[in-house]
Design an enzyme around this catalytic site. Structure first.
Site, PDB file in Angstrom:
ATOM      1  N   CYS A   1      19.641  73.256 105.648  1.00 13.09           N
ATOM      2  CA  CYS A   1      19.918  74.682 105.439  1.00 13.09           C
ATOM      3  C   CYS A   1      19.912  75.462 106.740  1.00 13.09           C
ATOM      4  CB  CYS A   1      18.956  75.295 104.428  1.00 13.09           C
ATOM      5  SG  CYS A   1      17.463  74.418 104.239  1.00 13.09           S
TER       6      CYS A   1
ATOM      7  N   GLN B   1       9.072  67.823  99.983  1.00 17.59           N
ATOM      8  CA  GLN B   1       9.373  66.622 100.770  1.00 17.59           C
ATOM      9  C   GLN B   1       8.349  65.512 100.589  1.00 17.59           C
ATOM     10  OE1 GLN B   1      12.029  65.808 102.416  1.00 17.59           O
ATOM     11  NE2 GLN B   1      13.122  67.753 102.563  1.00 17.59           N
TER      12      GLN B   1
ATOM     13  N   GLY C   1      13.353  73.888  94.537  1.00 20.85           N
ATOM     14  CA  GLY C   1      12.226  74.159  95.425  1.00 20.85           C
ATOM     15  C   GLY C   1      12.169  75.613  95.867  1.00 20.85           C
ATOM     16  N   THR C   2      13.327  76.198  96.136  1.00 19.21           N
ATOM     17  CA  THR C   2      13.343  77.573  96.635  1.00 19.21           C
ATOM     18  C   THR C   2      12.777  78.535  95.596  1.00 19.21           C
ATOM     19  OG1 THR C   2      15.258  77.042  98.001  1.00 19.21           O
ATOM     20  CG2 THR C   2      14.874  79.382  97.544  1.00 19.21           C
TER      21      THR C   2
ATOM     22  N   THR D   1      17.701  79.981  79.277  1.00 19.35           N
ATOM     23  CA  THR D   1      17.936  78.745  78.517  1.00 19.35           C
ATOM     24  C   THR D   1      17.681  77.534  79.406  1.00 19.35           C
ATOM     25  OG1 THR D   1      19.558  79.890  77.184  1.00 19.35           O
ATOM     26  CG2 THR D   1      19.662  77.475  77.159  1.00 19.35           C
TER      27      THR D   1
ATOM     28  N   HIS E   1      16.382  67.210  93.600  1.00 19.08           N
ATOM     29  CA  HIS E   1      17.364  66.484  94.426  1.00 19.08           C
ATOM     30  C   HIS E   1      16.768  65.792  95.639  1.00 19.08           C
ATOM     31  CE1 HIS E   1      18.248  69.349  97.896  1.00 19.08           C
ATOM     32  NE2 HIS E   1      17.589  70.157  97.090  1.00 19.08           N
TER      33      HIS E   1
HETATM   34  N1  PLP Z   1      10.974  73.183 100.739  1.00 12.66           N
HETATM   35  C1  PLP Z   1      11.251  72.145 101.537  1.00 12.66           C
HETATM   36  C2  PLP Z   1      10.173  71.548 102.371  1.00 12.66           C
HETATM   37  C3  PLP Z   1      12.558  71.616 101.582  1.00 12.66           C
HETATM   38  O1  PLP Z   1      12.825  70.587 102.381  1.00 12.66           O
HETATM   39  C4  PLP Z   1      13.553  72.214 100.775  1.00 12.66           C
HETATM   40  C5  PLP Z   1      14.945  71.733 100.826  1.00 12.66           C
HETATM   41  O2  PLP Z   1      15.421  71.301 101.850  1.00 12.66           O
HETATM   42  C6  PLP Z   1      13.197  73.294  99.950  1.00 12.66           C
HETATM   43  C7  PLP Z   1      11.895  73.744  99.967  1.00 12.66           C
HETATM   44  C8  PLP Z   1      14.188  73.959  99.065  1.00 12.66           C
HETATM   45  O3  PLP Z   1      14.411  73.187  97.922  1.00 12.66           O
HETATM   46  P1  PLP Z   1      15.731  73.389  97.042  1.00 12.66           P
HETATM   47  O4  PLP Z   1      16.866  72.848  97.855  1.00 12.66           O
HETATM   48  O5  PLP Z   1      15.494  72.608  95.802  1.00 12.66           O
HETATM   49  O6  PLP Z   1      15.851  74.843  96.782  1.00 12.66           O
END
Ligand code: PLP
Length: 404
Positions: free
Chosen positions: A338, A192, A71-72, A250, A214
């Site tokens: 986080c 989410q 996600g990041t 890759t 995940h």
């Molecule tokens: N965006 C939201 C709303 C999230 O809840 C999270 C993870 O907690 C992320 C982005 C980041 O995703 P990732 O952990 O796959 O980098």
């Protein structure tokens, strides 16, 4: 000790069927998906099947899916990819007039995940201006405020689908309509919501969408970015020609296969899961309201993801309660995983109007696909006792209670 896990917004376990689908790609089918030999082509076919499965979850075309590390990365790619291509075009156009590149402008909300907020802050340091729109007391942005924030130099609107701490769902349909009317790119962080509530990128007029393996019973370290065909998006990374150059490197074949399988399972079970899980979440909320004095549900009046509740226990230090519950076998959290360890109260809870004390007294319980009624009964047994114990130890709570 019997452990109950109610922290599925932090992460989910890999579904056994997902693991089963992934395993061959670690060993027997280990080939590089870019190799032209037969094993390589088998890996390529598996990646392309996963692309179809992810696309089907959100109503997209397979060629509009880019696999990422999560996600990041997807959020960063959407924001900087659009900004960089947006800024690059007008620079050429105005170069001879002013020599100054136009700064560009982003519209977002105050309750985004750090993956978006910190990317926006980094963009600000590069001269981009950012409008952080406030949200109401349920955690929803007003689409009219999005409309009013639009400027000639706006490059992107980025508003998350469901909030990770509250579960509240932003009015994306209206925002998408506004974005389309103004010919603006619209990105949503659906990390989410994907797999929990239906998503149709066309109905919502979404141009870019982030999701993560995940959070939907797939593996960690793999995600996807949906990019509507025709969207101008600069790549973040430079390297080979993988994924049509959009995202070189890759391919993580096993991870991608896992994400695809997880998306397929989510698509098939979403409606049933939502009904069952929201009934359990509601039972937990009702039970706590009955058993614990001075509790309040944060953001509970808005449309929410079915699995999430955020509850304020007056007079409690949230982290102390998380630890007390952990010792009794229940895993939950004070908010985003986080942000744990952060001294500051949650930016999401203060944005919906909670005082710093109220924000620090709030816990998130997030249920999963396999959460059972007996696990909720267990939570309803131990939470009231733990809250009462901590309150009995708190002189400030005792003093305040004696004045009520
Ligand atoms: N965006 C939201 C709303 C999230 O809840 C999270 C993870 O907690 C992320 C982005 C980041 O995703 P990732 O952990 O796959 O980098």
């Amino acid at each position: 000790m019997n452990r109950v896990y109610l922290d599925f917004n932090a992460t989910t376990p890999v579904d056994p069927q997902v693991l089963g689908a992934m395993l061959p790609y670690f060993s027997a089918d280990f080939a590089n998906a870019s190799s032209i030999h037969t094993p390589g082509q088998r890996a390529r076919a598996a990646v392309e099947t996963a692309r179809e499965q992810v696309a089907a979850l959100i109503g997209a075309k397979p060629q509009e899916i880019i696999f990422t590390s999560g996600g990041t990365e997807s959020d960063n790619h959407a924001i900087f990819g659009v900004l960089n291509s947006f800024v690059a075009q007008p620079i050429l156009a105005v170069h001879s007039v002013s020599q100054q590149p136009p700064p560009g402008h982003l519209i977002t909300t105050t309750i985004e995940h750090e993956a978006v907020l910190n990317a926006c802050q980094a963009a600000e340091k590069q001269g981009v201006s950012v409008t952080y729109l406030p949200v109401d007391c349920e955690g929803r942005v007003d689409p009219n405020a999005v409309f009013r924030a639009i400027r000639p130099e706006t490059a992107l609107i980025t508003v998350m689908h469901a909030n990770n701490e509250l579960g509240t769902v932003h009015p994306l349909e209206e925002i998408g309509r506004i974005a389309k009317q103004h010919n603006l790119y619209f990105h949503t962080d659906a990390v989410q919501s994907a797999g929990k509530i239906p998503i149709d990128v066309n109905a919502l007029n979404i141009d870019l969408l982030s999701l993560s393996g995940h959070k939907l019973y797939g593996p960690k370290g793999v995600g996807a970015l949906y990019v509507r065909s025709g969207t101008r998006l600069q790549q973040l990374l430079y390297g080979g020609h993988h994924q049509r150059g959009f995202r070189p490197g890759t391919e993580n074949v096993a991870g991608i296969v896992g994400l695809g399988k997880a998306a397929e399972l989510a698509r098939n079970s979403l409606a049933n899961d939502a009904q069952r899980v929201s009934a359990l979440r509601d039972k937990l909320e009702r039970g706590l309201l009955e058993r614990v004095p001075q509790v309040r549900m944060n953001g509970a009046q808005a449309p929410r993801t079915p699995n999430t509740t955020n509850i304020m226990f007056a007079g409690i230090e949230g982290e102390a309660l998380v630890i007390a519950l952990d010792l009794k076998g229940l895993s939950c959290s004070v908010g985003a995983a986080c942000s744990s360890g952060a001294i500051e109260p949650s930016h999401v809870l203060t944005a919906i109007g909670l005082s710093p004390e109220e924000a620090k007294s709030s816990l998130r319980f997030s249920l999963g696909r396999h959460t059972t009624e007996s696990e909720i009964n267990f939570a309803l047994e131990i939470i009231p006792a733990a809250v009462a114990q901590l309150r009995a130890l708190s002189p400030t709570y005792q003093k305040a209670a004696s004045h009520v």
